[in-house]
Each structure stands twice: as structure tokens, then as C-alpha cells.
Enzyme design. Structure first.
Site, mmCIF file in Angstrom:
data_model
loop_
_atom_site.group_PDB
_atom_site.id
_atom_site.type_symbol
_atom_site.label_atom_id
_atom_site.label_comp_id
_atom_site.label_asym_id
_atom_site.label_seq_id
_atom_site.Cartn_x
_atom_site.Cartn_y
_atom_site.Cartn_z
ATOM 1 N N MET A 30 0.846 -1.192 0.000
ATOM 2 C CA MET A 30 0.000 0.000 0.000
ATOM 3 C C MET A 30 0.885 1.247 0.000
ATOM 4 O O MET A 30 0.444 2.333 0.400
ATOM 5 C CB MET A 30 -0.935 -0.004 1.206
ATOM 6 C CG MET A 30 -1.898 -1.185 1.164
ATOM 7 S SD MET A 30 -3.447 -0.886 2.031
ATOM 8 C CE MET A 30 -2.844 -0.617 3.676
ATOM 9 N N GLY A 31 2.136 1.089 -0.443
ATOM 10 C CA GLY A 31 3.034 2.236 -0.537
ATOM 11 C C GLY A 31 3.567 2.655 0.819
ATOM 12 O O GLY A 31 3.542 1.877 1.774
ATOM 13 N N ALA A 32 4.084 3.914 0.878
ATOM 14 C CA ALA A 32 4.791 4.404 2.069
ATOM 15 C C ALA A 32 5.847 3.368 2.449
ATOM 16 O O ALA A 32 5.914 2.885 3.587
ATOM 17 C CB ALA A 32 3.826 4.673 3.223
ATOM 18 N N HIS A 37 9.442 -3.495 3.314
ATOM 19 C CA HIS A 37 9.030 -3.748 1.925
ATOM 20 C C HIS A 37 10.256 -4.027 1.050
ATOM 21 O O HIS A 37 10.234 -4.904 0.184
ATOM 22 C CB HIS A 37 8.302 -2.531 1.335
ATOM 23 C CG HIS A 37 7.033 -2.176 2.034
ATOM 24 N ND1 HIS A 37 6.913 -1.053 2.812
ATOM 25 C CD2 HIS A 37 5.830 -2.796 2.059
ATOM 26 C CE1 HIS A 37 5.676 -0.990 3.286
ATOM 27 N NE2 HIS A 37 4.999 -2.027 2.858
ATOM 28 N N GLY A 147 5.061 -9.958 4.272
ATOM 29 C CA GLY A 147 5.867 -9.871 5.487
ATOM 30 C C GLY A 147 5.171 -10.562 6.655
ATOM 31 O O GLY A 147 3.956 -10.451 6.825
HETATM 32 O O1 PAF Z 1 -0.133 -5.711 3.819
HETATM 33 C C1 PAF Z 1 -0.541 -4.789 3.099
HETATM 34 O O2 PAF Z 1 0.153 -3.781 2.906
HETATM 35 C C2 PAF Z 1 -1.915 -4.898 2.465
HETATM 36 O O3 PAF Z 1 -2.823 -5.506 3.309
HETATM 37 C C3 PAF Z 1 -1.882 -5.575 1.088
HETATM 38 C C4 PAF Z 1 -1.467 -7.038 1.204
HETATM 39 C C5 PAF Z 1 -0.935 -4.854 0.158
HETATM 40 C C6 PAF Z 1 -3.286 -5.543 0.463
HETATM 41 O O4 PAF Z 1 -3.730 -4.235 0.279
#
Ligand code: PAF
Length: 282
Positions: A30-32, A37, A147
Site C-alpha cells: 500500500m506504498g509508504a 518492503h 511480510g
Molecule cells: O499488507 C498490506 O500492505 C496490504 O494488506 C496488502 C497485502 C498490500 C493488500 O492491500
């Protein structure tokens, strides 16, 4: 690295790779983006011919409008980090692109989806499954990287993959922490300097509870963690569940399972910011 916002463009790009039988890794985000990540992306790059990273703040998984509004959005910085990590494709769609019509599918995978986050954030895992299944249909990855910080999310996604008969391998990657132990999370950027100072207490207490658990019952260990964290001014435990690491059902004694995990959600500060973490007892 190529950045696309339209589904058809990602699919056309992947078509060329697929014709050459290249393997595709997907890192849904979801970015940021942060080092947590980055570790998933680096692993995907090492294990696949092509790595796709999706950046999409999925509205259907937020049960709190303020949380959705305040969620950090930093696409330019995200792309800089992804390029450094060796990602090949960034897919950053609009809400209209991902959901041309409302998604009326309903996902529930008891018992893993109904406890803990499932009980405290109604609809959350339904939204996660809606978006992750769409991403799987769009990208058709061989491997998808998640993660372990979101321990329960992995269990729910595995249940969804099995239920839908999807051919994707779910790769679980270790949690990444700051030096003081705080689990890396996009929400950490929302903490004030004072809140950032107390947030590491969560992992400190969880870590202390490992030696405590050696001579105490599950119930005592539960109370030890909750009382110690709640005694820190500015921290409030929403729930702490000591569960079987696979079924996510509460255990009553340490012998009940070979794989016991303590999963916690804590509110930090005045806003407050919701932080999750876990500890492996066995
Ligand atoms: O873990 C996340 O960041 C979110 O739940 C995901 C898996 C990208 C789904 O929007």
C-alpha cells in the site's frame, strides 16, 4: 523500471515476459515503503526473472475512514526505493481502475479470518482478499511475497489461495525491525517524536515475556504482557492473543501446540496510531 497505472498496460508488459517462460514475482503493497518492503522486493528480485510491485491504498480493507484518509501516500519516494531494489514493474492504479464496480464478493475463512484482526476490524480481511485476489488475477505471479509482521494476513491469504485454487506460491518473509526493536510499518511515520520514543516498549515487553513464559502459564504470560505495556503512559493494548501459529486459535497451555505465537495490537499516543507486532514462543 516501468510504472503503470492501467491494468491492460501491466498485462501487455507481462505478456512479453511470459512468452519467454520467465517467472514473475509480485510484492503487493500500500506504498509508504520502508526497509520491510525493500526486503520483500529484494527477495523477489533474487528469486524471479521479473518483479512487479503494486502500490495501492486499498479502500475496501479500511473499516475506519480517518485511517484511510490519513494513510501515508508517497509514490515518488516509493518509486525511488523500488528502482534501487531492482523492481522491474510498478503497478500504481487508481481506485476506479481497480474497482470499476463495487466488489460484491465476500471472503471469510474461519477460523483464521474471524479472530484477532478479523474480530477487531470487521470487513478488513474481506477487503484484503478482494484486492489481493484481483492482483493475483491481473499479474498471475508465480510467487507472491508477504511480510510476517502481518502474521494473520498471511494465514488468511493462504486460505484464500487454497479455496480459489490459485497457482501462486506464498512466500513468507521475516519481520524487519528498527534498531530499538520497533517493527517497521508504514504507520510509524504517523508517530510523533514522543510516541516514537515509547513505541519500542511493545517489542521490549514481548521479548521479556519469552523468559517469563518459561516458568509461567499461558494466562500469566498474557497478563504480564498486557499489564506491562498498559503501564507505559501512552500505550494501550487492544488485544494480546497467544495462539497456535497456524490455526490462530488460543492455546491454554504451552504443550498444546508446537508452534505458539503471541499476537498483539497496541494503540500508541493521542491520535492514536494502531501498531501490531508478534513474538514466537515456540
Ligand atoms: O499488507 C498490506 O500492505 C496490504 O494488506 C496488502 C497485502 C498490500 C493488500 O492491500
Amino acid at each position: 523500471m516501468k510504472v503503470f497505472s492501467r491494468i491492460v498496460d501491466v498485462q501487455n508488459e507481462l505478456f512479453a515476459y511470459r512468452k519467454q517462460a520467465k517467472t514473475v514475482g509480485l510484492v503487493p503493497t500500500m506504498g509508504a515503503l520502508h526497509e520491510g518492503h525493500a526486503s520483500l522486493v529484494r527477495r523477489s528480485v533474487a528469486e524471479n526473472d521479473v518483479t512487479v510491485v503494486s502500490v495501492f491504498v486499498n479502500p475496501t480493507q479500511f473499516n475506519d475512514k480517518n485511517d484511510l484518509r490519513n494513510y501515508p501516500r508517497t509514490l515518488d519516494a516509493d518509486c525511488a526505493l523500488l528502482s534501487e531494489c531492482g523492481a522491474d514493474i510498478v503497478f500504481a492504479p487508481s481506485v476506479e481502475e481497480m474497482y470499476p464496480q463495487p466488489d460484491n464478493r465476500y471472503f471469510e475463512f474461519p477460523p483464521v479470518s474471524t479472530v484477532m484482526e478479523g474480530a477487531h476490524r470487521p470487513g478488513h480481511f474481506n477487503g484484503v482478499c478482494q484486492v489481493v485476489s484481483r492482483l493475483f488475477y491481473i499479474v498471475r505471479p508465480d510467487n507472491a511475497y508477504f511480510g510476517e509482521k502481518d502474521w494473520q494476513q498471511i494465514a488468511v491469504i493462504k486460505a484464500m489461495v487454497s479455496s480459489l485454487g490459485l497457482r501462486v506460491n506464498i512466500v513468507e518473509c521475516p519481520i524487519i525491525r528498527d534498531e530499538d526493536g520497533l517493527a517497521r510499518s508504514s504507520r510509524n511515520t504517523l508517530l510523533s517524536p514522543d510516541e516514537r520514543l515509547i513505541a519500542p516498549e511493545i517489542y521490549k515487553v514481548l521479548s521479556e515475556s519469552i523468559s517469563y513464559s518459561a516458568t509461567h502459564t499461558v494466562a500469566d504470560t498474557h497478563d504480564f504482557v498486557v499489564e506491562k505495556i498498559n503501564s507505559v503512559d501512552g500505550l494501550e493494548v487492544e488485544y494480546f492473543s497467544i495462539v497456535d501459529g497456524d490455526t490462530l486459535q488460543d492455546v491454554l497451555s504451552w504443550d498444546e501446540s508446537e508452534h505458539v505465537v503471541g499476537c498483539i495490537t497496541v494503540y500508541c499516543g493521542k491520535t492514536p496510531i494502531r501498531l501490531i507486532d508478534h513474538i514466537k514462543y515456540k
